[in-house]
Design a protein around this motif. Sequence first.
Motif, PDB file in Angstrom:
ATOM      1  N   TYR A 151       0.847  -1.193   0.000  1.00 31.78           N
ATOM      2  CA  TYR A 151       0.000   0.000   0.000  1.00 31.78           C
ATOM      3  C   TYR A 151       0.882   1.242   0.000  1.00 31.78           C
ATOM      4  CZ  TYR A 151      -4.110  -2.820   1.390  1.00 31.78           C
ATOM      5  OH  TYR A 151      -5.137  -3.727   1.463  1.00 31.78           O
ATOM      6  N   LEU A 152       0.435   2.246  -0.756  1.00 33.69           N
ATOM      7  CA  LEU A 152       1.065   3.558  -0.750  1.00 33.69           C
ATOM      8  C   LEU A 152       0.072   4.557  -0.183  1.00 33.69           C
ATOM      9  CD1 LEU A 152       2.574   3.693  -4.368  1.00 33.69           C
ATOM     10  CD2 LEU A 152       3.695   2.908  -2.264  1.00 33.69           C
ATOM     11  N   GLY A 153       0.570   5.485   0.616  1.00 32.42           N
ATOM     12  CA  GLY A 153      -0.288   6.531   1.147  1.00 32.42           C
ATOM     13  C   GLY A 153       0.313   7.884   0.878  1.00 32.42           C
ATOM     14  N   GLY A 154      -0.558   8.886   0.778  1.00 32.99           N
ATOM     15  CA  GLY A 154      -0.088  10.251   0.607  1.00 32.99           C
ATOM     16  C   GLY A 154      -1.137  11.144  -0.012  1.00 32.99           C
ATOM     17  N   PRO A 155      -0.902  12.452   0.053  1.00 32.19           N
ATOM     18  CA  PRO A 155      -1.862  13.410  -0.481  1.00 32.19           C
ATOM     19  C   PRO A 155      -1.916  13.396  -2.005  1.00 32.19           C
ATOM     20  CG  PRO A 155       0.098  14.540   0.293  1.00 32.19           C
ATOM     21  CD  PRO A 155       0.250  13.099   0.680  1.00 32.19           C
ATOM     22  N   VAL A 156      -3.096  13.711  -2.511  1.00 33.42           N
ATOM     23  CA  VAL A 156      -3.380  13.704  -3.945  1.00 33.42           C
ATOM     24  C   VAL A 156      -3.639  15.128  -4.410  1.00 33.42           C
ATOM     25  CG1 VAL A 156      -5.202  13.047  -5.589  1.00 33.42           C
ATOM     26  CG2 VAL A 156      -4.280  11.344  -4.016  1.00 33.42           C
ATOM     27  N   THR A 157      -3.141  15.447  -5.595  1.00 32.74           N
ATOM     28  CA  THR A 157      -3.462  16.709  -6.265  1.00 32.74           C
ATOM     29  C   THR A 157      -4.207  16.361  -7.546  1.00 32.74           C
ATOM     30  OG1 THR A 157      -1.473  17.763  -5.381  1.00 32.74           O
ATOM     31  CG2 THR A 157      -2.518  18.816  -7.286  1.00 32.74           C
TER      32      THR A 157
END
Length: 185
Positions: A151-157
């Motif tokens: 799994y990858l996590g992080g903010p999206v633009t």
Amino acid sequence: MQQPNLAPVPELYVSYESAQKLKVEAADLISWDLTPRQICDLELLMNGGFNPLKGFLNEADYTSVVDTMRLADGTLWPMPITLDVSEKFAESLELGQDIALRDQEGVILATMTVTDRWTPDKSHEAAKVFGADDIAHPAVNYLHHTAGKVYLGGPVTGIQQPVHYDFRGRRDTPNELRALFRKLG
């Protein structure tokens, strides 16, 4: 009777001008080709349907959601929203790196800053989220046999909405629905 809150839902899209610039920059990024299921999750992240999420869950939020149905800050959130990828793709990334998220035709829909990368305990996730680690359940079967191992996590633009060729008249965003509700009183 209390009036519902009809304030605009925060969206993750940049302006049209910024999107044009970001599209050019994102063309040079490592990219992940989203599955249809991931495109649905991304669309709901970008259009505010998954507000207050600002991107795919980081590991702390994922763990908290699986165990307590709450984000790490205590906000109620019932389901993990994760970007599952292959081990090979995950190994090619550095934390803090931006990646392009593409639809199945190669169109860049968004970028994501990878803040987290982990290998989840899918049996634990299945038992806690779906009530049993039983592959007879379609979502558990998908989790074990289709979803990526990392799994990858992080903010999206958000750059642009996914293109849909079906049910075009039924694809209102949360803000479009709120505007309709206001109009209807």
